[in-house]
Design a protein around this motif. Structure first.
Motif, PDB file in Angstrom:
ATOM      1  N   GLY A 161      51.177   8.167  74.150  1.00 50.59           N
ATOM      2  CA  GLY A 161      50.272   8.542  73.079  1.00 50.59           C
ATOM      3  C   GLY A 161      51.027   9.163  71.916  1.00 50.59           C
ATOM      4  O   GLY A 161      52.229   9.438  72.005  1.00 50.59           O
ATOM      5  N   PRO A 162      50.324   9.404  70.815  1.00 48.87           N
ATOM      6  CA  PRO A 162      50.979   9.965  69.621  1.00 48.87           C
ATOM      7  C   PRO A 162      51.697  11.282  69.893  1.00 48.87           C
ATOM      8  O   PRO A 162      52.718  11.564  69.265  1.00 48.87           O
ATOM      9  N   ASP A 163      51.178  12.061  70.838  1.00 46.93           N
ATOM     10  CA  ASP A 163      51.821  13.344  71.138  1.00 46.93           C
ATOM     11  C   ASP A 163      53.078  13.180  71.969  1.00 46.93           C
ATOM     12  O   ASP A 163      53.956  14.040  71.967  1.00 46.93           O
ATOM     13  N   GLU A 164      53.200  12.051  72.692  1.00 45.49           N
ATOM     14  CA  GLU A 164      54.362  11.814  73.548  1.00 45.49           C
ATOM     15  C   GLU A 164      55.451  10.991  72.868  1.00 45.49           C
ATOM     16  O   GLU A 164      56.627  11.094  73.225  1.00 45.49           O
TER      17      GLU A 164
ATOM     18  N   PRO B 257      57.122  10.922  69.987  1.00 48.31           N
ATOM     19  CA  PRO B 257      58.354  11.496  69.419  1.00 48.31           C
ATOM     20  C   PRO B 257      59.396  11.876  70.459  1.00 48.31           C
ATOM     21  O   PRO B 257      60.594  11.798  70.198  1.00 48.31           O
ATOM     22  N   ASP B 258      58.950  12.276  71.654  1.00 50.01           N
ATOM     23  CA  ASP B 258      59.893  12.645  72.713  1.00 50.01           C
ATOM     24  C   ASP B 258      60.431  11.438  73.463  1.00 50.01           C
ATOM     25  O   ASP B 258      61.542  11.472  73.981  1.00 50.01           O
ATOM     26  N   ARG B 259      59.646  10.357  73.527  1.00 48.50           N
ATOM     27  CA  ARG B 259      60.022   9.210  74.356  1.00 48.50           C
ATOM     28  C   ARG B 259      60.779   8.135  73.594  1.00 48.50           C
ATOM     29  O   ARG B 259      61.650   7.464  74.160  1.00 48.50           O
TER      30      ARG B 259
END
Length: 403
Positions: A168-171, A173-175
């Protein structure tokens, strides 16, 4: 065509049935069936849809025969549906529209729960389409060892119930950086092989470019995906000029720039603009900008070394690394003279990660030679010779020592 369709089939089938092993097996069986039928019956108008339909039928037959397997997949599928990983529209599209779900497979194969080496191996096997022996050669390990590594990664995906979906949009950037790093690692091994009889592995570098194209096409708004593709294109454009007739390395200043792939360079330059526009630059975009400056110059002397040094300053701030520092020192030497570059390289002498990094010793040897300090240069070249991985590199260093 099989090589291109294989990734699409794996993604679609893994999403449908929730099991990468099953997807691989029935994909192979579908391709085998095509090799039997198409020579006699002709290639169908929609070969991808034919393969998908055949593979789905084989998967259903497998599940009907093995009730325990079917029950386990039912649990995985229930988990996927609960997480929103399965969209009814995918199956409703029909066999005439093969859904491109490789992006989900990218993020499954590069999930942070997997070990870094397992992520790269699984990506090469599933998305680049390399065989297990080919992946083993890329990692310089026995085929049996690599087979166990790939099995371990698949087992981890299954047992940890890693969802087959785009974060998802919250994940994201980290992935996303992990996904980009895997593709970059694949290209790096192709661009400069870690060992073996050849300086370049063009097959591996080409697969990395293909994977980067897929990522950029599926994530067109992600500037670093554009930056990675730009970087790979701008560097891969020099592939034909990087080695001589006997496979020996040809330095940048000695390369015949007429042999560089101008179409690839133009495509890469356009992507650099997209990667750098609209916000702070990312590391792949900055590296692509550096590569573009090299590719735009008529020769080494007319290269904009001042701008390259400035870009390396930005890159060092984004990703502090001794390797970046070495590259910056070489650029400073081209801008300000060999003495200035050598001072920066000598300041890195205590960095443990550079002790077995042949390009560091080569750079010192070259700058010492330009300063007329040939005895010290010979010592540096001997250190580089001990660290060099490929036979062409070692042969070139032996020639330098002879000189």
């Amino acid at each position: 065509m099989f090589r291109e369709e294989r990734g699409l089939l794996l993604a679609s089938l893994t999403r449908r049935f929730g099991d990468l092993d099953l997807a691989e097996e029935v994909t192979s069986e579908a391709i085998e069936a095509a090799l039997r039928h198409w020579p006699a019956e002709g290639v169908p108008a929609r070969p991808g849809a034919w393969l998908l339909t055949t593979a789905r039928r084989k998967a259903v037959d497998r599940l009907r025969r093995d009730q325990a397997y079917a029950a386990r997949l039912a649990v995985l599928q229930a988990d996927a549906e609960r997480d929103g990983a399965l969209a009814p529209a995918a199956d409703a599209a029909g066999v005439g529209e093969l859904p491109d779900e490789r992006l989900q497979l990218f993020f499954t194969c590069t999930h942070p729960a997997l070990a870094a080496e397992d992520r790269t191996a699984l990506t090469l096997r599933c998305l680049a389409g390399l065989t297990t022996p080919e992946v083993a050669r890329a990692f310089l390990v026995p085929t049996a060892t690599m087979a166990q590594r790939i099995v371990r990664a698949k087992k981890k995906i299954r047992e940890a119930r890693i969802p087959f979906r785009v974060p998802g949009p919250d994940e994201l950037p980290d992935r996303l950086p992990g996904v980009l790093q895997v593709v970059y690692s694949v290209f790096t091994e192709g661009y400069a092989a870690s060992s073996g009889p050849r300086l370049q592995r063009l097959d591996l570098a080409g697969e990395a470019v293909r994977l980067a194209r897929i990522l950029h096409r599926l994530l067109p708004a992600e500037r670093e995906a554009a930056g990675l593709l730009a970087l790979l294109l701008l560097v891969h454009a020099r592939r034909d000029a990087r080695t001589g007739a006997e496979g020996e390395p040809v330095l940048l200043e000695e390369q015949d720039r007429g042999r560089w792939d101008r179409a690839m360079i133009e495509e890469g330059r356009d992507l650099v603009v997209r990667a750098l526009a609209g916000g702070p630059a990312g590391p792949y975009g900055v590296q692509a900008a550096i590569a573009a400056l090299h590719d735009e110059a008529a020769d080494v002397g007319s290269t904009d070394w001042a701008q390259i040094v400035a870009l390396y300053d930005v890159l060092l701030a984004l990703t502090p690394s001794p390797v970046v520092a070495v590259n910056r020192a070489v650029a400073v030497a081209m801008r300000d003279g060999p003495g200035a570059g050598l001072a920066l390289l000598d300041a890195l002498a205590g960095e443990p990660r550079l002790r077995a990094y042949a390009p560091y010793a080569v750079a010192r040897g070259d700058l010492l030679t330009r300063l007329g300090r040939e005895g010290e240069a010979a010592v540096a070249y001997r250190e580089a010779l001990e660290a060099a991985g490929t036979e062409p590199e070692r042969a070139a260093l032996r020639r330098k020592l002879g000189e």
